[in-house]
Design a protein around this motif. Sequence first.
Motif, PDB file in Angstrom:
ATOM      1  N   THR A   1       0.836  -1.190   0.000  1.00  0.00           N
ATOM      2  CA  THR A   1       0.000   0.000   0.000  1.00  0.00           C
ATOM      3  C   THR A   1       0.874   1.243   0.000  1.00  0.00           C
ATOM      4  OG1 THR A   1      -0.101   0.106   2.406  1.00  0.00           O
ATOM      5  CG2 THR A   1      -1.779  -1.231   1.294  1.00  0.00           C
ATOM      6  N   ALA A   2       0.239   2.404  -0.141  1.00  0.00           N
ATOM      7  CA  ALA A   2       0.995   3.657  -0.125  1.00  0.00           C
ATOM      8  C   ALA A   2       1.732   3.822   1.195  1.00  0.00           C
ATOM      9  CB  ALA A   2       0.057   4.835  -0.370  1.00  0.00           C
TER      10      ALA A   2
ATOM     11  N   GLY B   1       9.333   0.384  -4.168  1.00  0.00           N
ATOM     12  CA  GLY B   1       8.580   1.627  -4.009  1.00  0.00           C
ATOM     13  C   GLY B   1       7.194   1.613  -4.598  1.00  0.00           C
ATOM     14  N   THR B   2       6.792   0.502  -5.239  1.00  0.00           N
ATOM     15  CA  THR B   2       5.468   0.442  -5.866  1.00  0.00           C
ATOM     16  C   THR B   2       4.429  -0.061  -4.869  1.00  0.00           C
ATOM     17  OG1 THR B   2       5.833  -1.795  -6.712  1.00  0.00           O
ATOM     18  CG2 THR B   2       6.477   0.052  -8.131  1.00  0.00           C
ATOM     19  N   PHE B   3       3.171   0.219  -5.193  1.00  0.00           N
ATOM     20  CA  PHE B   3       2.091  -0.227  -4.327  1.00  0.00           C
ATOM     21  C   PHE B   3       0.783  -0.266  -5.112  1.00  0.00           C
ATOM     22  CE2 PHE B   3       2.294   4.370  -4.009  1.00  0.00           C
ATOM     23  CZ  PHE B   3       0.975   4.774  -4.101  1.00  0.00           C
ATOM     24  N   GLN B   4      -0.198  -0.958  -4.536  1.00  0.00           N
ATOM     25  CA  GLN B   4      -1.541  -0.986  -5.102  1.00  0.00           C
ATOM     26  C   GLN B   4      -2.372   0.096  -4.420  1.00  0.00           C
ATOM     27  OE1 GLN B   4      -3.532  -4.757  -5.324  1.00  0.00           O
ATOM     28  NE2 GLN B   4      -1.673  -5.845  -5.946  1.00  0.00           N
ATOM     29  N   PRO B   5      -2.959   1.019  -5.186  1.00  0.00           N
ATOM     30  CA  PRO B   5      -3.647   2.155  -4.574  1.00  0.00           C
ATOM     31  C   PRO B   5      -5.019   1.835  -3.997  1.00  0.00           C
ATOM     32  CG  PRO B   5      -3.834   2.258  -6.954  1.00  0.00           C
ATOM     33  CD  PRO B   5      -2.931   1.100  -6.654  1.00  0.00           C
ATOM     34  N   PHE B   6      -5.635   0.724  -4.423  1.00  0.00           N
ATOM     35  CA  PHE B   6      -7.002   0.417  -4.000  1.00  0.00           C
ATOM     36  C   PHE B   6      -7.025  -0.977  -3.386  1.00  0.00           C
ATOM     37  CE2 PHE B   6      -7.120   2.608  -8.233  1.00  0.00           C
ATOM     38  CZ  PHE B   6      -7.207   3.903  -7.726  1.00  0.00           C
TER      39      PHE B   6
ATOM     40  N   TYR C   1       1.117   1.585  -8.626  1.00  0.00           N
ATOM     41  CA  TYR C   1       1.451   2.987  -8.403  1.00  0.00           C
ATOM     42  C   TYR C   1       2.809   3.081  -7.706  1.00  0.00           C
ATOM     43  CZ  TYR C   1      -3.204   4.835  -9.648  1.00  0.00           C
ATOM     44  OH  TYR C   1      -4.338   5.227 -10.329  1.00  0.00           O
ATOM     45  N   PRO C   2       3.400   4.266  -7.544  1.00  0.00           N
ATOM     46  CA  PRO C   2       2.829   5.583  -7.853  1.00  0.00           C
ATOM     47  C   PRO C   2       2.889   5.902  -9.347  1.00  0.00           C
ATOM     48  CG  PRO C   2       5.052   5.847  -7.028  1.00  0.00           C
ATOM     49  CD  PRO C   2       4.729   4.380  -6.910  1.00  0.00           C
TER      50      PRO C   2
END
Length: 375
Positions: A62-63, A70-75, A88-89
Amino acid sequence: MSSATVLCQSSNCPHGNPPSRLECPTCNKLGIRGSFFCGQECFKSNWKTHKIIHDLARSPATAANPSQDGTFQPFANFDYSGTLRPTYPLSPKREVPDHIPRPDYATHEDGVPTTEMKRSGQPPRLLSPEEIEKMKFACRLGREVLDIAAAMVRPGVTTDEIDAVVHQATIDRNAYPSPLNYRNFPKSVCTSVNETICHGIPDRRKLQEGDIINLGVFHYSICFHADLNATYPVGEIDEDSKKLIRTTRQCLDEAIKICKPGALFRDIGKVIEPIARANGCAVVRTYTGHGINDLFHTAPNIPHYAKNKAVGTMKPGMCFTIEPMINLGSNWDTYHWPDNWTATTVDGKRSAQFEETLLITETGVEVLTAGSTDL
């Protein structure tokens, strides 16, 4: 640690939790160490509670807790219809040099296409010979950029990298990427992967072998827009995906063949839907083709399904798009992600699309965005 020194992890081991060697294979794959049991009896009896560890380990970044890169799933809590996930980001908004002309929404805080709204409800424009030449020029450049983007499609490439190439190729041609800031769309190209029907936002997800991807290129040059897209395989794809792509292209090509002065816009859907149904596919009804000229979207409205109520006939000087979105299976409906743009199939099955910008001439139709193998 040695497996021989790990006690059985069962909370109700009948053998007194002796040192154990039977390791949970899923934990091993997920990198979880110390999950040992004295035998199958203990392993199976604790499965319901033990598998919670697997779910926690698989929880998406996550963020607040991004992955190592450094990546993540926003939802993270969103109930997706298929297996595709955003990564993301997003990269920062790409800049367009000041000397390049741009549509009104490009500088609007909310991306509102003011001129489109003011001219809403007016009949389709008939372009002058001078305006037609401008449309042809914009469409030729649009085709060039789509071909450049298509050459990027391969496993390991991110959709954001494709966006960067499209953006640069567009401004190199002194043109503005039409999607950028249109109703706040954040990127210069639409990248719709697998179950995405349309309006996919380029991000940091890497294309994978077996994916399919639709690339939508939209181009504003000398104050006129071009609009085209195509669906491409990523490496080797399965037979259903091949059939889907063939069917979608056939739907577009056959629809183009009926275009000429006096033809009815509502008849386009009569051509497309039987082809899709015969191949086990469904025609998306939520989105349509549209008029295009100095406005990105304008009259006429062109549904791709049969028994529609589109009004109007084709006349020389009209420019519009046909862009059927075809889903595998029988479900034509759409399911939107929380990003307010990405539209996917409701059942997670794949979708494909092809689009061309057309000009009605005195004797028929001209495909302004045609590639070397198109009509």
